[in-house]
Design an enzyme around this catalytic site. Structure first.
Site: not given
Ligand code: TYD
Length: 142
Positions: A47
């Site tokens: 993303h």
């Molecule tokens: P995501 O940012 O998609 O993780 P990555 O980039 O590592 O794949 O986040 C995964 C999940 O965690 C999503 O459901 C949102 C949650 N999340 C939070 O609640 N707070 C945060 O600060 C982050 C980074 C993620």
């Protein structure tokens, strides 16, 4: 999208490194999160953020960070805790090749906001192209 070396204080009791907002990294830190216990072969990210900037450190172990600004792709292999990669806003990012027991520490310039994410790569490319045309930070004309 670049590596930033951090201060390294070495003595016989072990090593110490640190980050101060606006000194080692070019933004104020609003949030810190970490990624750990990643099963072998898993990928994270996939993303871009519209506004959020990040600084990513491999606190333990190793992993790769792929960054793509719409024109250029770069892979940064992180495996030491005294440097990290700066991810400006509007950059596509993926993380993979996590070693066993690796820990990614991520400093962010904004609180978590789902609305800030672009999850679709085609949409990201269009967003990046539109940004390039209108200038990096120019407000939209009304
Ligand atoms: P995501 O940012 O998609 O993780 P990555 O980039 O590592 O794949 O986040 C995964 C999940 O965690 C999503 O459901 C949102 C949650 N999340 C939070 O609640 N707070 C945060 O600060 C982050 C980074 C993620």
């Amino acid at each position: 999208m670049r590596l930033i070396d951090l201060p390294k204080i070495l003595d016989e009791r072990g090593n110490l490194s640190f980050v101060e907002e606006l000194t080692q990294i070019p933004f104020e830190i609003e949030r810190v999160y970490w990624i750990y216990d990643v099963p072998g072969g898993e990928r994270r990210g996939g993303h871009a953020y519209r506004e959020n900037q990040e600084f990513i450190i491999a606190l333990s172990g190793s992993f790769d960070v792929l960054l793509d600004n719409g024109n250029e792709r770069k892979v940064f292999s992180l495996n030491r805790s005294y440097y990290g990669v700066y991810v400006p806003k509007g950059v596509w990012r993926e993380m993979n090749n996590f070693s066993t027991n690796s820990v990614a520490l991520i400093m962010s310039s904004t609180p978590y906001s789902k609305a800030d994410y672009i999850y679709n790569y085609e949409e990201f490319l269009q967003y990046a192209a539109a940004k390039t045309q209108s200038g990096p930070d120019k407000p939209k004309q009304v």
